[in-house]
Motif scaffolding. Structure first.
Motif, mmCIF file in Angstrom:
data_model
loop_
_atom_site.group_PDB
_atom_site.id
_atom_site.type_symbol
_atom_site.label_atom_id
_atom_site.label_comp_id
_atom_site.label_asym_id
_atom_site.label_seq_id
_atom_site.Cartn_x
_atom_site.Cartn_y
_atom_site.Cartn_z
ATOM 1 N N VAL C 105 22.629 21.952 -73.650
ATOM 2 C CA VAL C 105 23.232 21.090 -73.177
ATOM 3 C C VAL C 105 24.635 21.780 -72.772
ATOM 4 O O VAL C 105 25.153 22.451 -74.138
ATOM 5 N N GLY C 106 25.124 21.111 -72.077
ATOM 6 C CA GLY C 106 26.464 21.257 -71.376
ATOM 7 C C GLY C 106 27.415 20.877 -72.796
ATOM 8 O O GLY C 106 26.958 20.419 -73.800
ATOM 9 N N ASP C 107 29.135 20.223 -72.606
ATOM 10 C CA ASP C 107 29.632 20.137 -73.290
ATOM 11 C C ASP C 107 29.182 18.568 -73.702
ATOM 12 O O ASP C 107 28.739 17.697 -72.740
ATOM 13 N N PRO C 108 29.428 17.997 -74.256
ATOM 14 C CA PRO C 108 29.103 16.978 -74.973
ATOM 15 C C PRO C 108 29.658 15.700 -74.107
ATOM 16 O O PRO C 108 30.815 15.544 -74.003
ATOM 17 N N PRO C 109 29.722 14.501 -73.900
ATOM 18 C CA PRO C 109 30.411 13.200 -73.161
ATOM 19 C C PRO C 109 31.338 13.095 -74.194
ATOM 20 O O PRO C 109 31.472 13.675 -75.564
ATOM 21 N N ALA C 110 32.216 12.393 -73.820
ATOM 22 C CA ALA C 110 33.219 12.216 -74.472
ATOM 23 C C ALA C 110 33.861 11.210 -76.033
ATOM 24 O O ALA C 110 34.108 11.333 -76.149
ATOM 25 N N GLY C 111 32.083 10.485 -75.048
ATOM 26 C CA GLY C 111 32.288 10.009 -76.591
ATOM 27 C C GLY C 111 32.175 10.173 -78.265
ATOM 28 O O GLY C 111 31.999 10.004 -79.187
ATOM 29 N N ARG C 159 28.906 2.217 -75.367
ATOM 30 C CA ARG C 159 30.420 3.208 -75.149
ATOM 31 C C ARG C 159 29.288 4.629 -73.826
ATOM 32 O O ARG C 159 29.185 4.638 -72.822
ATOM 33 N N LEU C 160 29.110 4.919 -74.833
ATOM 34 C CA LEU C 160 28.744 6.532 -74.880
ATOM 35 C C LEU C 160 27.322 6.830 -73.562
ATOM 36 O O LEU C 160 27.578 7.246 -72.747
ATOM 37 N N LEU C 161 27.025 5.371 -73.792
ATOM 38 C CA LEU C 161 25.244 5.947 -72.929
ATOM 39 C C LEU C 161 25.769 5.300 -71.651
ATOM 40 O O LEU C 161 25.568 6.050 -70.606
ATOM 41 N N SER C 162 26.596 4.150 -71.920
ATOM 42 C CA SER C 162 27.352 4.614 -70.056
ATOM 43 C C SER C 162 27.965 4.848 -69.241
ATOM 44 O O SER C 162 28.029 5.002 -68.437
ATOM 45 N N GLU C 163 28.861 6.037 -69.605
ATOM 46 C CA GLU C 163 29.155 6.832 -69.857
ATOM 47 C C GLU C 163 28.427 7.800 -69.236
ATOM 48 O O GLU C 163 28.936 8.831 -68.139
ATOM 49 N N LEU C 164 27.612 8.397 -69.642
ATOM 50 C CA LEU C 164 26.199 9.109 -69.768
ATOM 51 C C LEU C 164 25.532 9.028 -67.954
ATOM 52 O O LEU C 164 25.190 9.902 -67.769
ATOM 53 N N LYS C 178 20.788 12.573 -73.870
ATOM 54 C CA LYS C 178 20.266 10.832 -74.389
ATOM 55 C C LYS C 178 19.887 11.605 -76.198
ATOM 56 O O LYS C 178 19.988 10.528 -76.655
ATOM 57 N N ASP C 179 19.126 12.298 -75.683
ATOM 58 C CA ASP C 179 17.802 12.448 -76.354
ATOM 59 C C ASP C 179 19.670 13.220 -77.830
ATOM 60 O O ASP C 179 18.616 12.553 -79.439
ATOM 61 N N VAL C 180 19.836 13.637 -77.514
ATOM 62 C CA VAL C 180 21.016 14.370 -79.469
ATOM 63 C C VAL C 180 21.855 12.926 -79.401
ATOM 64 O O VAL C 180 22.098 12.434 -80.595
ATOM 65 N N VAL C 181 21.849 11.714 -78.027
ATOM 66 C CA VAL C 181 22.942 11.238 -78.697
ATOM 67 C C VAL C 181 22.155 9.847 -80.068
ATOM 68 O O VAL C 181 23.069 9.450 -80.930
ATOM 69 N N ASP C 182 20.874 9.992 -79.463
ATOM 70 C CA ASP C 182 19.659 8.722 -79.683
ATOM 71 C C ASP C 182 19.623 9.151 -80.784
ATOM 72 O O ASP C 182 19.560 8.697 -82.185
ATOM 73 N N GLU C 183 19.747 11.189 -81.580
ATOM 74 C CA GLU C 183 19.581 11.219 -82.709
ATOM 75 C C GLU C 183 21.206 10.852 -83.286
ATOM 76 O O GLU C 183 20.681 10.685 -84.781
ATOM 77 N N LEU C 184 22.446 11.229 -83.455
ATOM 78 C CA LEU C 184 22.963 10.548 -84.320
ATOM 79 C C LEU C 184 23.452 9.627 -84.446
ATOM 80 O O LEU C 184 23.952 8.682 -85.591
ATOM 81 N N GLU C 185 22.742 8.427 -83.585
ATOM 82 C CA GLU C 185 22.473 7.056 -83.581
ATOM 83 C C GLU C 185 22.062 6.327 -85.278
ATOM 84 O O GLU C 185 22.110 6.142 -85.246
ATOM 85 N N ALA C 186 20.409 8.038 -84.322
ATOM 86 C CA ALA C 186 20.485 7.568 -85.316
ATOM 87 C C ALA C 186 20.067 7.877 -87.098
ATOM 88 O O ALA C 186 19.960 6.776 -88.298
ATOM 89 N N ALA C 187 21.380 8.604 -87.101
ATOM 90 C CA ALA C 187 22.042 9.029 -88.446
ATOM 91 C C ALA C 187 22.613 7.975 -88.523
ATOM 92 O O ALA C 187 22.149 8.133 -90.553
ATOM 93 N N ALA C 188 23.816 7.192 -88.020
ATOM 94 C CA ALA C 188 24.419 6.356 -88.316
ATOM 95 C C ALA C 188 23.277 4.761 -88.635
ATOM 96 O O ALA C 188 23.115 4.220 -90.133
ATOM 97 N N ASP C 189 22.585 4.351 -88.059
ATOM 98 C CA ASP C 189 21.355 3.614 -88.927
ATOM 99 C C ASP C 189 21.339 4.068 -90.191
ATOM 100 O O ASP C 189 20.726 3.114 -90.756
ATOM 101 N N ALA C 190 20.570 4.949 -90.380
ATOM 102 C CA ALA C 190 20.577 5.916 -91.914
ATOM 103 C C ALA C 190 21.259 5.360 -92.994
ATOM 104 O O ALA C 190 21.418 5.017 -94.124
ATOM 105 N N PHE C 191 22.415 5.535 -92.459
ATOM 106 C CA PHE C 191 23.484 5.413 -93.557
ATOM 107 C C PHE C 191 23.475 4.132 -93.929
ATOM 108 O O PHE C 191 23.672 3.623 -94.988
ATOM 109 N N GLU C 192 23.213 3.306 -92.592
ATOM 110 C CA GLU C 192 23.330 1.884 -93.167
ATOM 111 C C GLU C 192 21.499 1.464 -94.298
ATOM 112 O O GLU C 192 22.062 0.719 -95.017
ATOM 113 N N HIS C 193 20.798 2.498 -93.306
ATOM 114 C CA HIS C 193 19.744 2.403 -94.585
ATOM 115 C C HIS C 193 19.282 2.750 -95.848
ATOM 116 O O HIS C 193 18.649 1.960 -96.629
#
Lengths: 206, 206, 206
Positions: C105-111, C159-164, C178-193
């Motif tokens: 992937v290219g540079d990551p989105p700003a978010g 916000r990241l999705l709407s930027e994407l 989106k696949d990459v940021v979805d995994e990061l979002e899943a990591a945030a959920d995993a901390f909550e779990h």
């Protein structure tokens, strides 16, 4: 003689009843959202977010009450799990509305009202079941019906996907709309997970 | 002396054995599906759906038997969870086949047969483990092997994704194929969740 | 007088502490990854995979210790669940890094840096909580803060999705990112779990 759970559980049952009513309100608002013109979306999304916050508050009230209670009507972990799963329902509905607003998606695909109608029926069953949690064995019909609704929701969802991919929309619009309908499908699954949590309490108490 | 669980659990073990065999049949049918020409897909998808219904019936039989049983071979909630997780496996396989049929996707990416082969091995291990549930402590090898297969499935899945995104397919076709391979990846995860449920019974009984 | 859990649980608490520290290291490496030029990605992804393996080893050590222990500081199934949920955190971070590398992937989105910063804070809270597991009732602040971080992570993610989806990237690049940021979002959920698993131990012990 079976000892009623009412005396020790009244506060829990009241809070679950409140959460059930909040879920029903959020599905009514979702129904309004999908029929509303795009310029009303931000206002309706803000109202949905307020319902999501109200649900969070009630969930936290259950957990705090759990921390303070010596005697609980069911195993503590079952109360905790049921509260968490109810919370998921509104989270997914809120996410659908939020994404549709942020993405400024066009008109929803033709299958969305059918998807929302199934959510409405699952919400009504859930809201009716919550005040009756003290007798979980009598909620078999609730559990069976929510499972049947989830099966129907799966079929509606897949037809919706094939409609989405019929080539009339460009790829980015398909991705945005798919994110929204995926959240609605997750809400249908979440109702089933709530019903499973209730059923697993009933199985334990059998 | 360890008291055998067999007398109280025979019916449960028979039903779990039946579900294990049904899962193995559904992966065989999936294997046939991915090799079949597109015009055979609707017929094979209908047969898969029949297997999915058979699995549902066996799951409900377990739950009904749980409702009627005073003594159970494991904690009621563990039996319930294992049944639910086994049900997920065929649900994901059925979803993959259903979506591939609805979307009329082209030939599957080169990595799909390797993904199906891993599912076939996980299904064989699961089908062999189910009749041996009465002695969960002896199923360590099963649990370890399914976990290893899931790690391999992750690697195969990611190579498959990079193949999908290599620029030879248009975005809508990529999205459709990704939905299908995501369901197969979810089936691999579901086998691991089944093995975890078995392992957590073994841990409890240790 | 409350009997301390320390004597029977020392080894468990040491292993959970080690896993917490490993998670903190993996988020530091993720931070380095998102700032690094594309040609360093394969090397950093290999290092992340080594951390993921180290986490797996510690998780298995907990499970083996559980198999051998007669007395455990909490219910066996709660130890098992906590270990499994901690394992999920690094799995999702490793998946994000692996996919970003495979997809080129290219540079990551700003978010993305804001998303990583929230993961870094959740990781610090988790690493601090693990050595204090012997007194789960005192971890309320940890649980509340991780839940708040997860709410913020949801907002950053959307916000990241709407930027994407703002139309500057082609559909395939959007799907990859989106696949990459979805995994990061899943990591945030995993901390909550993870925090929920700790909280549910505290609720049980109350």
């Amino acid at each position: 003689m079976r000892i009623s759970r009412k005396p020790t559980g009244t506060k829990f049952f009241e809070l679950f009843t409140e959460i059930g009513a909040n879920i029903a309100r959020s599905v009514d608002l979702l129904d309004e959202f999908v029929q509303a013109p795009a310029d009303r979306r931000p206002e309706l999304a803000a109202r949905m977010h307020a319902l999501e916050n109200a649900g969070d508050d009630a969930t936290h009230a259950i957990i705090e009450h759990l921390d303070r209670s010596f005697v609980t009507p069911f195993d503590r972990e079952d109360i905790y799990r049921l509260a968490a799963r109810l919370d998921d329902v509104v989270d997914h509905i809120d996410a659908a509305v939020d994404l549709a607003t942020l993405y400024r998606v066009g008109d929803p695909p033709a299958g969305v009202p059918a998807q929302v109608e199934l959510l409405r029926r699952a919400a009504a069953l859930t809201a009716e079941a919550m005040p009756r949690l003290a007798e979980p064995q009598e909620l078999t019909a609730y559990w069976v019906e929510v499972n049947e609704l989830e099966n129907k929701a799966d079929q509606v969802y897949r037809r919706l996907l094939s409609e989405l991919f019929n080539g009339e929309r460009d790829a980015l619009e398909v991705m945005k709309l798919k994110d929204v309908v995926d959240e609605l499908e997750a809400a249908a699954d979440a109702f089933e997970h709530v019903a499973d949590a209730v059923h697993s309490i009933a199985v334990k108490e059998a």
